[in-house]
Design a protein around this motif. Structure first.
Motif, mmCIF file in Angstrom:
data_model
loop_
_atom_site.group_PDB
_atom_site.id
_atom_site.type_symbol
_atom_site.label_atom_id
_atom_site.label_comp_id
_atom_site.label_asym_id
_atom_site.label_seq_id
_atom_site.Cartn_x
_atom_site.Cartn_y
_atom_site.Cartn_z
ATOM 1 N N PRO A 484 6.567 -76.773 -61.589
ATOM 2 C CA PRO A 484 5.770 -75.551 -61.760
ATOM 3 C C PRO A 484 6.037 -74.522 -60.656
ATOM 4 C CG PRO A 484 4.411 -77.478 -62.171
ATOM 5 C CD PRO A 484 5.710 -77.973 -61.625
ATOM 6 N N THR A 485 6.220 -74.978 -59.426
ATOM 7 C CA THR A 485 6.474 -74.057 -58.315
ATOM 8 C C THR A 485 7.737 -73.247 -58.545
ATOM 9 O OG1 THR A 485 5.382 -75.580 -56.788
ATOM 10 C CG2 THR A 485 6.810 -73.897 -55.819
ATOM 11 N N PHE A 488 7.079 -70.704 -61.502
ATOM 12 C CA PHE A 488 6.218 -69.579 -61.110
ATOM 13 C C PHE A 488 6.964 -68.634 -60.176
ATOM 14 C CE2 PHE A 488 2.412 -72.622 -61.680
ATOM 15 C CZ PHE A 488 2.414 -72.373 -63.046
ATOM 16 N N GLN A 520 1.671 -81.553 -64.757
ATOM 17 C CA GLN A 520 2.518 -80.380 -64.515
ATOM 18 C C GLN A 520 2.513 -79.426 -65.700
ATOM 19 O OE1 GLN A 520 6.365 -81.289 -62.349
ATOM 20 N NE2 GLN A 520 5.719 -83.391 -62.762
ATOM 21 N N ILE A 521 2.513 -79.996 -66.908
ATOM 22 C CA ILE A 521 2.496 -79.138 -68.100
ATOM 23 C C ILE A 521 1.194 -78.345 -68.171
ATOM 24 C CG2 ILE A 521 2.398 -79.193 -70.618
ATOM 25 C CD1 ILE A 521 4.457 -81.397 -70.589
ATOM 26 N N ILE A 523 -0.668 -77.361 -65.695
ATOM 27 C CA ILE A 523 -0.633 -76.293 -64.683
ATOM 28 C C ILE A 523 0.117 -75.078 -65.213
ATOM 29 C CG2 ILE A 523 0.302 -75.653 -62.428
ATOM 30 C CD1 ILE A 523 -0.235 -78.535 -61.522
ATOM 31 N N MET A 524 1.243 -75.322 -65.870
ATOM 32 C CA MET A 524 2.057 -74.209 -66.376
ATOM 33 C C MET A 524 1.431 -73.581 -67.613
ATOM 34 S SD MET A 524 5.966 -75.564 -65.705
ATOM 35 C CE MET A 524 5.739 -77.255 -66.300
ATOM 36 N N LYS A 527 -1.180 -70.962 -67.044
ATOM 37 C CA LYS A 527 -0.657 -69.659 -66.641
ATOM 38 C C LYS A 527 -0.085 -68.876 -67.817
ATOM 39 C CE LYS A 527 -1.363 -70.153 -62.174
ATOM 40 N NZ LYS A 527 -2.283 -69.275 -61.408
#
Length: 635
Positions: A484-485, A488, A520-521, A523-524, A527
């Motif tokens: 994710p980092t 982004f 992780q999915i 988190i993305m 957004k």
């Protein structure tokens, strides 16, 4: 005839105190010293004496080389005596013909006395010293009678000079004798010390050749034994098998149950494998998770049977009685002389076979063949080439349009990586598996995401508002937890709306580390990034994953789409996926659309988007832009 190299080896051995008691080595070393001396004298004569005595100096070199050729353990005394007498006679001859008692050739006498004491006994030393003393007086007589021209102007008489030189020689000789005794005593002590060091070294080597934990011989001992067995094997025509046993899950045991328990397991396994030893078999502990065997057998069938024995012993149910856990292993076999005739080749080839066994299944074995090595070498070369490609920007993204079937307009594109290598394009199915296995996919994937975001942002700026880009993700990219980092950061760098990025994942991603991936999915997805399930229907097709992992799109695999018109069963599968996506409020994309009839059939079934060669194959960025403008003008 021994080479000059052997002479230099002799003097280096003497100076390093190797084999210092060897008479042959001692005499050879002295011969080398005198050869160097006469070569230098010859050069000096050529430079300063108009070439006089050059031939004589070279003749002395030839004589010394001849004596070296004649030198054996039985002739050392004869050769030593002839050498010293020859040098002495040369010195007195040169003095007689040149400057008499003032000639520098007489300076050879002390050296001759030193070497005589060093190499000989009184039988050799006394006659030489007597001859030298006599030569002083003979030359003095020759000078006083005019037989030798008195070239040196001095008030010092020849007889007085002879007396002084004789006295100095006597005192010098006595000093050498005394020093010689000290030297012999020292040599004796050094020899004793050397013998003690040799014994200590042998004892140390014994400890070095065995594994401290298991007590089995180690890789160094295995290498020594291989050389011995290969020599013996060549005489009877049998096969010499080199078997490498790798413990597949031992590192997991060490990390979970602790090194103490792991060491106990190795010791227990070593005892078991030791039971396989006989006159034709030796077992070794060659590394922390590797045991090796040398096995002399009449044929390959015997090696098959032996490998099965090893596996049965290794995976016995009571391998870890306290925990009920079993070891698994992989075995590779190389046979001499066909697969190598030294330890390095046999060990390497057996390791290739182990690698293939690990790819096959646990507790299996493979024999080495050339294809294994070629395959692994190709893979290693590709890894090296991929590293070079990353460093030198040899990758390029191609784009295949995603088309809205009802309006026949391009609404997005899938970014597909290509590799420029040696003037040709390499498709991803050839290098992505290697990149995933080596971990290079993380660097490559990061580049793909950044480039796709950059290109998509460019489309927005030139008026293609709302055009999306899809990027394929590898399961390996989720392992580090920082995916994710990277994404982004790329979105922020190019100021791209997250809704315009679609990440494609396959169903295989859900099987392992589901929680790690899910986190992780989520988190993305929070957004605004969209997720598509690629190749849906070819994997596990667990419907629960569609909601758990925030999927927004199903991509119908091309294997169902391409031939659906002629295959009713595939039509049913496509129809079922389309209906399911509509019920679950998911978008759907059909891949592999290659003709208008297929596109119309998909539209009739309710499919929303299509992708395939009917509209365009994957093309470079500039061609994709032209395609966008073409469709925009057509609209």
């Amino acid at each position: 005839m021994p080479s000059s190299l052997s002479l230099w080896h002799a003097i280096s051995a003497l100076l390093s105190l190797e084999d210092i008691k060897s008479r042959v080595v001692q005499v050879k070393a002295v011969i080398v010293v005198f050869i160097c001396l006469f070569l230098l004298m010859g050069i000096s004569s050529a430079l300063h004496l108009q070439g006089e005595w050059v031939i004589e100096s070279l003749a002395m070199v030839a004589i010394l080389l001849g004596l070296n050729w004649f030198l054996t353990t039985d002739t050392t005394n004869i050769v030593a005596g002839m050498m010293l007498w020859t040098v002495t006679i040369f010195a007195v001859s040169k003095a007689f013909y040149f400057d008499g008692l003032y000639d520098t050739a007489l300076l050879l006498y002390p050296f001759v006395v030193i070497f005589a004491v060093f190499l000989g006994s009184r039988v050799m030393v006394v006659p030489l010293v007597g001859f030298m003393l006599s030569s002083y007086y003979f030359i003095a007589y020759a000078v006083s009678t005019g037989m030798i021209p008195h070239n040196v102007s001095s008030t010092y008489s020849a007889w007085a000079k002879a007396n002084d030189m004789a006295i100095l020689m006597l005192i010098y000789g006595l000093g050498i004798v005394v020093i010689g005794k000290f030297i012999r005593t020292l040599i004796a002590k050094l020899s004793l010390q050397k013998e003690a060091n040799r014994l200590a070294k042998e004892e140390s080597e014994k400890r070095v050749l065995y594994n401290d934990l298991t007590g089995l011989p180690n890789a160094a001992k295995c290498q020594q034994d291989i050389e011995f067995f290969l020599q013996k094997n060549s005489k009877d025509g049998s096969l010499l098998g080199f078997i490498s046993l790798h413990l597949n899950n031992f590192n997991w045991i060490n990390s979970t149950l602790g090194h103490t328990y792991g060491n106990q397991l190795l010791q227990m396994l070593a005892k078991r494998l030791k039971n396989l030893e006989d006159e034709q078999t030796v077992v070794y502990h060659t590394s922390s998770i590797e045991f090796s065997f040398i096995k002399r057998v009449p044929d390959y069938e015997s090696l098959n049977d032996f490998c099965n024995q090893i596996i049965r012993l290794t995976i016995m149910p009571d391998a870890m009685p306290d925990y009920g856990y079993e070891i698994s292993c992989s075995i590779g076999v190389a046979a001499a002389p066909f697969d190598g005739n030294n330890y390095t080749d046999l060990h390497r080839n057996a390791s290739f076979a182990v690698y293939r066994a690990k790819e096959d299944e646990p507790n299996s074995y493979h024999f080495y063949d050339n294809e294994m090595e070629q395959s692994i070498v190709r893979r290693l070369n590709m890894i090296s080439d991929l590293k070079h490609a990353i460093e030198h920007d040899q990758f390029e993204l191609f784009y295949q349009p995603k088309v809205h079937l009802a309006s026949n307009t391009i609404v997005g594109a899938e970014a597909l990586i290509r590799w420029h290598k040696d003037g040709s394009l390499i498709p991803p199915n050839e290098f992505i598996p290697v990149a995933e296995e080596s971990g290079l996919i993380n660097e490559i994937g990061k580049w793909v995401i950044e480039t796709a975001c950059k290109e998509c942002a460019k489309w927005q700026k030139i008026g293609m508002k709302g055009l999306t880009v899809a990027v394929n993700l590898s399961p390996v990219q989720f392992k580090r937890g920082n995916l994710p980092t990277h994404i982004f950061r790329a979105l922020q760098k190019y100021n791209l709306d997250p809704n315009l990025l679609e990440l494609e994942i396959t169903e295989s991603l859900f099987i392992d580390n589901a929680d790690h991936v899910k986190q992780q999915i989520h988190i993305m997805a929070e957004k605004g990034i969209n997720f598509a399930i690629d190749d849906f229907g070819t994997g596990y097709s667990n419907l629960n994953y569609l909601t758990t992992f925030n999927a927004s799109t199903l991509k119908i695999d091309m294997s169902f789409v391409r031939h659906m018109l002629n295959n009713p069963q595939q039509q049913h599968i496509v129809n079922a996926i389309i209906k399911m996506s509509r019920v679950m409020d998911l978008e759907n994309v059909a891949e592999g659309v290659e003709d208008e009839q297929t596109a119309q059939e998909l539209l009739a079934k309710g499919c929303v988007y299509g992708q395939g060669y009917f509209w365009s194959p994957p093309v470079p960025s500039d061609k994709f832009l032209r395609l966008l403008k073409q469709y925009a003008n057509a609209a």
